[in-house]
Motif scaffolding. Structure first.
Motif, mmCIF file in Angstrom:
data_model
loop_
_atom_site.group_PDB
_atom_site.id
_atom_site.type_symbol
_atom_site.label_atom_id
_atom_site.label_comp_id
_atom_site.label_asym_id
_atom_site.label_seq_id
_atom_site.Cartn_x
_atom_site.Cartn_y
_atom_site.Cartn_z
ATOM 1 N N GLU A 112 94.910 -21.939 -48.398
ATOM 2 C CA GLU A 112 95.000 -23.183 -49.164
ATOM 3 C C GLU A 112 93.693 -23.445 -49.901
ATOM 4 N N ARG B 93 100.841 -25.184 -64.692
ATOM 5 C CA ARG B 93 101.210 -26.486 -64.136
ATOM 6 C C ARG B 93 100.950 -27.544 -65.203
ATOM 7 N N SER C 159 93.768 -16.267 -56.363
ATOM 8 C CA SER C 159 92.851 -16.535 -57.464
ATOM 9 C C SER C 159 92.656 -15.253 -58.248
ATOM 10 N N ALA D 144 101.725 -21.499 -61.161
ATOM 11 C CA ALA D 144 102.731 -21.207 -60.141
ATOM 12 C C ALA D 144 103.388 -19.900 -60.537
ATOM 13 N N ILE E 48 102.561 -28.751 -57.771
ATOM 14 C CA ILE E 48 102.632 -27.301 -57.951
ATOM 15 C C ILE E 48 104.029 -26.780 -57.599
ATOM 16 N N LEU F 143 94.855 -25.865 -58.325
ATOM 17 C CA LEU F 143 96.013 -25.009 -58.591
ATOM 18 C C LEU F 143 96.513 -25.208 -60.018
ATOM 19 N N VAL G 249 97.979 -19.105 -51.646
ATOM 20 C CA VAL G 249 97.194 -19.364 -52.847
ATOM 21 C C VAL G 249 96.564 -18.043 -53.265
ATOM 22 N N ASP H 122 94.371 -29.122 -53.960
ATOM 23 C CA ASP H 122 95.539 -29.135 -54.854
ATOM 24 C C ASP H 122 95.147 -29.171 -56.332
ATOM 25 N N PHE I 21 92.878 -20.520 -59.946
ATOM 26 C CA PHE I 21 93.758 -20.545 -58.787
ATOM 27 C C PHE I 21 95.209 -20.805 -59.156
ATOM 28 N N GLY I 22 96.089 -20.199 -58.375
ATOM 29 C CA GLY I 22 97.513 -20.437 -58.517
ATOM 30 C C GLY I 22 98.177 -20.393 -57.162
ATOM 31 N N MET I 23 99.419 -20.864 -57.105
ATOM 32 C CA MET I 23 100.201 -20.789 -55.874
ATOM 33 C C MET I 23 101.289 -19.748 -56.071
#
Length: 142
Positions: A8, A45, A77, A17, A51, A14, A75, A11, A88-90
């Motif tokens: 993680e 996003r 990167s 996605a 996200i 992020l 998560v 938030d 960063f992304g999820m």
């Protein structure tokens, strides 16, 4: 390109996605209208969007997925150079049961395949995301 994985982050960090989507045991890839390569669904996003909402929106826009189960993987990167800032992304995983008949986005078509494509739009990032999801045991695919 350096890709790292985290459980993680805050938030607000992020920005993207990305969704590894599968249907009937096969991968779901997208072909953008202006490219000759394939990619997994995903994108930026939007302002004020969670996200997860971004992931669901991108999955629908890029594949036409109507009925699906989606879950977070981790998560990630991406950093383009050693001194560069991490973006960063999820990463999500989705099992899709039903698709809309027509796409209404910049995506020309979806391609459902048993194997990964030879020509990726993002070859330095997306194969690593799939490998990480597989390492975490989220699907039995290749």
């Amino acid at each position: 390109m350096t890709v790292r994985f985290y459980e993680e982050v805050e938030d607000s960090l992020l920005k993207f996605a990305v969704i590894i989507a599968r249907t009937e045991g096969k991968y779901v890839f997208c072909k953008h209208k202006s490219r000759e390569t394939l990619e997994v669904p995903g994108g930026h996003r939007e302002e004020g969007e969670t996200i997860l909402a971004a992931a669901k929106r991108e999955l629908y826009e890029e594949t036409g997925a109507l009925d699906y189960r989606i879950e977070p993987v981790c998560v990630y990167s991406a950093t383009s150079d050693p001194d560069g800032e991490e973006t960063f992304g999820m990463l999500y995983y989705a099992e899709v049961e039903a698709f809309e008949k027509e796409l209404h986005s910049e995506i020309e078509k979806i391609v459902i395949m048993e194997e990964c494509p030879e020509r990726w739009t993002y070859p330095e990032i997306q194969p690593k995301l799939l490998a990480e999801a597989k390492r975490r045991g989220l699907y039995a695919g290749s």
